[in-house]
Write a protein that holds these residues in place. Structure first.
Motif, mmCIF file in Angstrom:
data_model
loop_
_atom_site.group_PDB
_atom_site.id
_atom_site.type_symbol
_atom_site.label_atom_id
_atom_site.label_comp_id
_atom_site.label_asym_id
_atom_site.label_seq_id
_atom_site.Cartn_x
_atom_site.Cartn_y
_atom_site.Cartn_z
ATOM 1 N N THR A 118 0.809 -1.217 0.000
ATOM 2 C CA THR A 118 0.000 0.000 0.000
ATOM 3 C C THR A 118 0.843 1.268 0.000
ATOM 4 O OG1 THR A 118 -1.880 -1.083 1.075
ATOM 5 C CG2 THR A 118 -1.716 1.310 1.302
ATOM 6 N N MET A 168 1.092 4.014 -3.093
ATOM 7 C CA MET A 168 0.727 5.417 -2.931
ATOM 8 C C MET A 168 1.915 6.338 -3.211
ATOM 9 S SD MET A 168 -2.451 5.155 -2.404
ATOM 10 C CE MET A 168 -2.799 6.885 -2.116
ATOM 11 N N LEU A 216 -6.285 4.067 4.590
ATOM 12 C CA LEU A 216 -5.787 4.968 3.562
ATOM 13 C C LEU A 216 -6.281 6.399 3.731
ATOM 14 C CD1 LEU A 216 -6.226 2.625 0.494
ATOM 15 C CD2 LEU A 216 -4.095 3.802 1.035
ATOM 16 N N ARG A 258 -1.596 3.131 10.540
ATOM 17 C CA ARG A 258 -0.927 3.823 9.425
ATOM 18 C C ARG A 258 0.190 4.717 9.940
ATOM 19 N NH1 ARG A 258 -4.834 7.352 7.576
ATOM 20 N NH2 ARG A 258 -3.823 9.056 8.698
ATOM 21 N N TRP A 278 -4.178 9.709 2.762
ATOM 22 C CA TRP A 278 -4.053 9.922 1.318
ATOM 23 C C TRP A 278 -5.420 10.255 0.728
ATOM 24 C CZ3 TRP A 278 -1.389 5.370 3.157
ATOM 25 C CH2 TRP A 278 -0.005 5.434 3.058
#
Length: 507
Positions: A112, A116, A147, A159, A168
């Protein structure tokens, strides 16, 4: 080469149509063959220039295309991918077997955060495809939270512990992939119910608004599209279909042979060429069919149509892993792309996104890489680059009023001229393809509704439709200047056989 044919193309520069979304020029990166590992991602120990393991010459080449979005991690791979295996310290990430594509082991080093970071380097919007086939609603919901959520929550804390404080922006979210096949072998109605459920728990966090895309049909399976539309509409009951998912997808590959014997990307004859173009042109019939079904349930066109896998599919190159889908990319592939874009432009009111399969080293790729420093821009890459002026431009009507007689093969017709046009920021951009593999084409561009100034042209062609680029000969198929001459009706250009051109002018 046979004697030149003639064509006249009328372009109404003062009649605005729908806006051509830049997202029709989207891309697709699946964990398949050497698209991710060895393509986008070379690892942090690589001697090649990279940032966090992301190969920078690939990034530079794709930034020149102004790619608008990137779809990841699949494809079929998406429905066996569990995102939590791809976060945290790389040494702690469990490996997995990619059962769809070659049964190879992957170490999950590209996950991930790496995806990104890639999107940020590219300046592209992320299109994340979630796991419906082997995943859970909770798993997908938590991925969205991880996210996109700010503030404090279990996924936010996780995160942040992995090095990313700010959420994000993730605009596009896929609810599974090819649920009729590798994504679960489901019936349309069964998947439609699942899509409603999964989409419900893919929350909008803060100011991040998800554009949820339900996994749609193969080719012209209109019944699948109807099942999805029925699932979000009740024809007059007042329910807004955008409350559940915002788009439905479909996939369409140009396979000129059979799935068992697709043919070679470079070793083909004229009959193979004609079959390929006929199959590619049929995308217009397919889009019209899906659009008609959607119009019946959504006449205001609030729900988008997304073609998130398209392109040519040939037999793999000799000596390569059959599961890696590595194929060469010739001038013929470039023409498949150019005529697809003409169709996309004509249907831009309903078709809101398209993603070519795939970006690097797989199927109809933009770029081919080797394990050293070799990087090849394919003929298809050049079509994307020459057409980037259409991004977010206003389409205008194009009428091919005179052209050579269509070619016929096995009862099917192949038009020899394809064209589209748009206007943006005081400039017109016209795209035109001479699909005839043997005859040149003299074209009058009959430009109406605006005065043109300082026109210029670019041409993409090759010695033969089978021509392609290599590390040793990277410019075998590359754009050159096209001579544009004034003509009482507008402009005149001459296109060689099997060629694509753009003409740009201030208006």
């Amino acid at each position: 080469m046979s004697i030149a044919s003639a064509a006249r193309v009328v372009i109404d520069l003062d009649v605005p149509g729908p806006t051509i979304s830049r997202h029709l020029y989207g891309h697709f990166a699946e964990h398949l063959g050497r698209c991710i590992y060895g393509g986008f991602y070379v690892g942090e120990d690589s001697e090649l220039p990279h940032e966090g393991g992301i190969r920078l010459d690939v990034v530079e080449a794709l930034r020149a295309l102004q790619i608008p979005n990137l779809r990841w991690p699949g494809g079929c791979f998406a429905d066996e991918y569990h995102w939590q295996d791809g976060i945290g310290p790389k040494a702690d990430r469990p490996s997995m077997i990619n059962t769809h594509w070659g049964n190879v082991e992957e170490n999950n080093h590209f996950g991930t955060h790496e995806f990104m970071a890639l999107c940020e380097l590219l300046g592209a919007d992320p299109y994340v495809n979630g796991n419906v086939g082997s995943g859970t609603v909770q798993e997908m919901s938590e991925w969205v939270e991880y996210l996109t959520r700010d503030g404090d929550s279990p996924m936010v804390r996780r995160r942040k512990a992995n090095g990313r404080d700010e959420p994000w922006k993730v605009p596009f979210w896929g609810i599974g992939n090819e649920a009729w096949g590798c994504g679960g072998n489901m019936r349309a109605e069964a998947y439609a119910d699942l899509a409603r459920r999964y989409a419900t728990f893919c929350r909008d966090h803060g100011d991040n608004k998800l554009y949820r895309i339900a996994a749609g049909a193969a080719d012209d399976d209109l019944a699948w599209t109807e099942a999805l539309m029925k699932a979000i509409s009740c024809l007059g009951c007042g329910r807004d279909p955008k409350n559940i998912f915002q788009a439905v997808s479909f996939h369409y590959y140009t396979v000129a042979g059979t799935w068992e014997n697709k043919g070679s990307a470079t070793d083909f004859d004229l009959a193979d060429y004609y079959r390929t173009i006929i199959k590619a042109q049929d995308i217009e019939r397919v889009i019209r069919g899906h659009s008609a079904v959607m119009d019946a349930y959504d006449p205001e066109r609030k729900v988008g149509l997304v073609l998130d896998e398209w392109g040519t599919w040939w037999d793999v190159e000799p000596g390569t892993n059959p599961g890696f889908l590595f194929q060469q990319n010739a001038m013929r592939d470039a023409l498949v792309a150019s005529l697809h874009f003409d169709v996309f432009h004509r249907h831009a009111e309903r078709l809101v996104m398209a993603n070519i399969a795939q970006t690097v080293n797989v199927l109809q790729a933009m770029l081919l890489t080797d394990d050293d420093d070799g990087l090849v821009r394919t003929p298809t890459y050049h079509v994307f680059e020459m057409n980037k002026g259409h991004h977010d431009a206003v389409s205008v009507p194009v009428h091919v009023v005179e052209q050579p007689a269509p070619y016929e093969l096995d009862g099917e017709r192949m038009e020899l001229v394809s064209a589209s046009a748009s206007v943006k920021d005081g400039r017109a951009l016209i795209s035109i393809s001479n699909l005839d593999p043997v005859a040149s084409l003299d074209v009058v561009l009959d430009l109406r509704g605006a005065e043109i100034r300082e026109p210029s042209g670019r041409l993409l062609t090759a010695s033969k439709p089978q021509a392609y680029n290599t590390v040793g000969e990277p410019g075998a198929v590359a754009p050159v200047r096209l001579r544009v001459e004034p003509e009482p009706r507008g402009l005149r250009v001459t296109l060689p056989p099997h060629s694509f051109a753009t003409v740009s002018s201030a208006i």
